[in-house]
Design an enzyme around this catalytic site. Structure first.
Site, mmCIF file in Angstrom:
data_model
loop_
_atom_site.group_PDB
_atom_site.id
_atom_site.type_symbol
_atom_site.label_atom_id
_atom_site.label_comp_id
_atom_site.label_asym_id
_atom_site.label_seq_id
_atom_site.Cartn_x
_atom_site.Cartn_y
_atom_site.Cartn_z
ATOM 1 N N THR A 1 0.863 -1.179 0.000
ATOM 2 C CA THR A 1 0.000 0.000 0.000
ATOM 3 C C THR A 1 0.899 1.228 0.000
ATOM 4 O OG1 THR A 1 -1.697 -1.192 1.233
ATOM 5 C CG2 THR A 1 -1.852 1.212 1.206
ATOM 6 N N LYS B 1 -6.930 1.037 -3.593
ATOM 7 C CA LYS B 1 -6.549 0.520 -2.279
ATOM 8 C C LYS B 1 -6.698 1.591 -1.198
ATOM 9 C CE LYS B 1 -4.565 -1.909 0.999
ATOM 10 N NZ LYS B 1 -5.382 -2.826 1.818
ATOM 11 N N LYS C 1 -0.001 5.858 8.301
ATOM 12 C CA LYS C 1 0.694 5.991 7.015
ATOM 13 C C LYS C 1 -0.297 5.996 5.864
ATOM 14 C CE LYS C 1 1.872 2.514 4.867
ATOM 15 N NZ LYS C 1 1.374 1.666 3.729
#
Length: 296
Positions: A98, A174, A243
Site C-alpha cells: 500500500t 486501495k 501511514k
C-alpha cells in the site's frame, strides 16, 4: 506451477503467509526480509533465503514485494543491492504494497527503462485472509504484466479486479478502500459507545448489526474485534494505518478532492499515536471514542 521461480520480498504479517501459499502451490520461492529470522521461518516450507534483494532475484524473473511503505519499496527496488538492474530486461515486479500512486508510476517508468514490467496489485484482507488465500486483489499496469502475473495472483487470492493501464490506479483503489474501512471502524466505535452508555452489551450490538442490516465482512469482522476490544496482537498496526491515511489525504489534495471525514480519521489516529498506541491494531482508535464518552 511446479518449477516456476518467484522471489518474495517482505515477510511481515501479510507477506509471510502469502509466500507460504506460493510454496504450497508448487512455486519455487526465493525470499528476502530485512529481519532474516522472518525469512528463515519459511525454510522448512521450502523457501531459499537470500542476503540481499538483488541476490534473491534472477535476471528476467518475477519479484513480488509486500513492504511497509514507499521508502521500503523504493529502497528494495532502487537502492544499493536493489532488484531493478538485476531483474532487468524481461523481468516482472509485482508490487502488492500500500503505497502512493506516484511511487508506483515512478517505479513502472524505472522498470520500463531497463526493459522490465511492473504491476501494481495491492490487496484487501487481514493476515488470516492472506493465510486462507481469500484476499481480494486489485491490479493495474500493462496487459503483458497482468498476463504473466496471473498464476501468482490466482494462488494468493479469491479474485482479481482490473483497473486499467495506469500503474497508480490500483493504489488509488486501495487507499479508497482503506479509507472506507477506517470510516466503518469509526462509525462502529461511536455506535458501540452510544449503546454501551445506555446499558446495551457491545457484543450483542455487533452480533445484531453483523447479521442484519450490515451483514458484510467489514462490519462482521471489525465488529467482533471492536466489541471485544481485541487490539493485540495487531493484524494491522495503528502506525501503518496512519501511514495510509496520510497517503489518502495527500492523494486527495493532489486531485483537489475535499475529504472532511478523512480529516476526522486522521485526528483519531493522531490522538491514538499521542497515547502510545502505534503498535496496537488500527481498530484501537475506538479507545479514543470511548474516552470521549467517559467510558474509560
Amino acid at each position: 506451477m511446479s518449477g516456476m521461480n518467484v522471489t518474495f520480498l517482505g515477510l511481515g504479517n501479510m507477506g509471510a503467509p502469502m509466500a507460504r501459499n506460493l510454496l504450497s502451490s508448487g512455486f519455487a520461492v526465493n525470499v528476502f526480509n530485512r529481519s532474516r529470522a522472518r525469512a528463515e521461518g519459511l525454510v522448512a516450507d521450502g523457501a531459499i533465503v537470500s542476503d540481499t534483494p538483488a541476490d534473491a532475484v534472477v535476471p528476467g524473473g518475477i519479484a513480488v514485494t509486500m513492504l511497509a511503505n514507499d521508502a521500503a519499496l523504493e529502497a528494495v527496488t532502487l537502492g544499493q543491492d536493489g532488484i531493478l538492474q538485476k531483474l532487468g530486461t524481461g523481468g516482472l515486479h509485482i508490487s502488492m504494497s500500500t503505497v502512493s500512486p506516484e511511487t508506483s508510476r515512478k517505479l513502472a517508468a524505472k522498470h520500463a527503462e531497463v526493459g522490465g514490467l511492473f504491476l501494481t496489485a495491492p490487496v484487501f484482507g487481514r493476515p488470516e485472509a492472506a493465510a486462507a488465500k481469500t484476499l481480494w486483489i486489485c491490479q493495474s499496469g500493462t496487459a503483458e504484466a497482468k498476463e504473466r502475473a496471473k498464476p501468482i495472483l490466482d494462488a494468493l487470492g479469491q479474485g482479481v479486479f482490473d483497473f486499467g493501464d495506469d500503474a497508480g490506479a490500483a493504489n488509488v483503489v486501495k487507499l479508497s478502500g482503506n479509507f472506507l474501512i477506517l470510516a466503518a471502524i469509526e462509525a462502529l466505535s461511536e455506535a458501540f459507545a452510544l449503546g454501551e452508555k445506555n446499558g446495551i452489551d457491545r457484543s450483542a450490538l455487533a452480533g445484531f448489526f453483523g447479521q442484519t442490516i450490515f451483514s458484510c465482512a467489514i462490519y462482521q469482522n471489525y465488529g467482533r474485534i471492536l466489541a471485544a476490544r481485541a487490539y493485540e496482537p495487531a493484524g494491522f498496526k495503528l502506525g501503518l494505518g496512519m501511514k495510509d491515511m496520510r497517503l489518502v489525504r495527500d492523494t486527495a489534495e493532489e486531485a483537489t478532492v475535499p475529504m472532511p471525514l478523512a480529516d476526522l480519521l486522521h485526528a483519531r489516529l493522531l490522538t491514538s499515536l499521542a497515547q502510545g498506541r502505534e503498535s496496537l491494531d488500527w481498530t484501537a482508535i475506538e479507545l479514543a471514542t470511548a474516552e470521549d464518552a467517559a467510558l474509560r
